[in-house]
Design an enzyme around this catalytic site. Sequence first.
Site, PDB file in Angstrom:
ATOM      1  N   GLU A  61      -5.526   0.375  15.315  1.00  0.00           N
ATOM      2  CA  GLU A  61      -4.464   1.357  15.470  1.00  0.00           C
ATOM      3  C   GLU A  61      -4.258   1.710  16.930  1.00  0.00           C
ATOM      4  O   GLU A  61      -5.163   1.586  17.750  1.00  0.00           O
ATOM      5  CB  GLU A  61      -4.726   2.608  14.642  1.00  0.00           C
TER       6      GLU A  61
ATOM      7  N   GLN B 266       0.846  -1.190   0.000  1.00  0.00           N
ATOM      8  CA  GLN B 266       0.000   0.000   0.000  1.00  0.00           C
ATOM      9  C   GLN B 266       0.881   1.240   0.000  1.00  0.00           C
ATOM     10  O   GLN B 266       1.856   1.315   0.741  1.00  0.00           O
ATOM     11  CB  GLN B 266      -0.886  -0.018   1.249  1.00  0.00           C
ATOM     12  N   ASP B 267       0.549   2.218  -0.842  1.00  0.00           N
ATOM     13  CA  ASP B 267       1.211   3.509  -0.858  1.00  0.00           C
ATOM     14  C   ASP B 267       0.220   4.561  -0.369  1.00  0.00           C
ATOM     15  O   ASP B 267      -0.953   4.544  -0.747  1.00  0.00           O
ATOM     16  CB  ASP B 267       1.669   3.887  -2.268  1.00  0.00           C
ATOM     17  N   ASN B 268       0.703   5.479   0.461  1.00  0.00           N
ATOM     18  CA  ASN B 268      -0.128   6.551   1.006  1.00  0.00           C
ATOM     19  C   ASN B 268       0.554   7.892   0.772  1.00  0.00           C
ATOM     20  O   ASN B 268       1.781   7.953   0.686  1.00  0.00           O
ATOM     21  CB  ASN B 268      -0.339   6.367   2.511  1.00  0.00           C
TER      22      ASN B 268
ATOM     23  N   ARG C  32       1.585  14.822  13.010  1.00  0.00           N
ATOM     24  CA  ARG C  32       0.820  13.582  12.846  1.00  0.00           C
ATOM     25  C   ARG C  32       1.540  12.480  13.615  1.00  0.00           C
ATOM     26  O   ARG C  32       2.695  12.190  13.342  1.00  0.00           O
ATOM     27  CB  ARG C  32       0.696  13.222  11.374  1.00  0.00           C
TER      28      ARG C  32
ATOM     29  N   TYR D  45       4.401   7.430   1.790  1.00  0.00           N
ATOM     30  CA  TYR D  45       4.944   6.255   2.453  1.00  0.00           C
ATOM     31  C   TYR D  45       4.372   4.973   1.886  1.00  0.00           C
ATOM     32  O   TYR D  45       3.224   4.905   1.494  1.00  0.00           O
ATOM     33  CB  TYR D  45       4.807   6.316   3.966  1.00  0.00           C
TER      34      TYR D  45
ATOM     35  N   LYS E 109       7.368   0.603   7.181  1.00  0.00           N
ATOM     36  CA  LYS E 109       7.113   1.734   6.281  1.00  0.00           C
ATOM     37  C   LYS E 109       8.409   2.239   5.665  1.00  0.00           C
ATOM     38  O   LYS E 109       9.456   2.213   6.295  1.00  0.00           O
ATOM     39  CB  LYS E 109       6.465   2.897   7.046  1.00  0.00           C
TER      40      LYS E 109
ATOM     41  N   LYS F 287      -8.174  13.397  17.826  1.00  0.00           N
ATOM     42  CA  LYS F 287      -7.869  11.999  18.159  1.00  0.00           C
ATOM     43  C   LYS F 287      -6.460  11.888  18.754  1.00  0.00           C
ATOM     44  O   LYS F 287      -6.253  11.212  19.761  1.00  0.00           O
ATOM     45  CB  LYS F 287      -7.991  11.138  16.904  1.00  0.00           C
ATOM     46  N   ASP F 288      -5.495  12.577  18.140  1.00  0.00           N
ATOM     47  CA  ASP F 288      -4.121  12.521  18.640  1.00  0.00           C
ATOM     48  C   ASP F 288      -3.977  13.197  20.004  1.00  0.00           C
ATOM     49  O   ASP F 288      -3.152  12.793  20.818  1.00  0.00           O
ATOM     50  CB  ASP F 288      -3.145  13.138  17.640  1.00  0.00           C
TER      51      ASP F 288
END
Length: 181
Positions: A142, A46-48, A58, A131, A71, A168-169
């Site tokens: 997560e 997977q690429d993000n 982040r 990434y 990653k 959230k963080d």
Amino acid sequence: MNVIETAIEGVVILEPRLFEDTRGYFFESFSQRDFEEKVGKVNFVQDNESKSFYGVLRGLHYQLAPYEQAKLVRVVKGCVWDVNVDLRKDSPTFGKHVAVELSEKNKRQLFIPKGFAHGFAVLSEEVIFQYKCDNYYTPGQEGGIRFDDPELGIDWRIPRKDILCSEKDKQLKSFRESFVF
């Protein structure tokens, strides 16, 4: 590709061979053959890509077993301070972190093996961050650690007043709360 070891085993900086002339530049951003020869066998699936602005922080994020992700990260535009915390309980560097500046100028990439929390702070006006992951993102699997955990003592290279992170963080637990000692 030049491979540079960091203070934490397994986390390595990759510097591509850059070819520049009056037209601009060219470099090979990824070669499975070269990566396996110099770093190890990893099957990226997977690429993000994310776009962020100055002050955005982040992280620190990770996926729970058995959904961990290795990653390979890089910056296409701008500059970040990339931070990785060792979560491998059997590692002599458990709870330690390594940080690297990644930018469009230095073209460095960072390989982060499974077992790390990852985060970055945007140092430039804008950043495009890419990434590759060796496992798919799995919602509900997560985890995360507060970016400002005093036990980790991470210098994010931006003033606290300028840090922008998700709600959230902001709710993430400390390292000690996340990993019972």
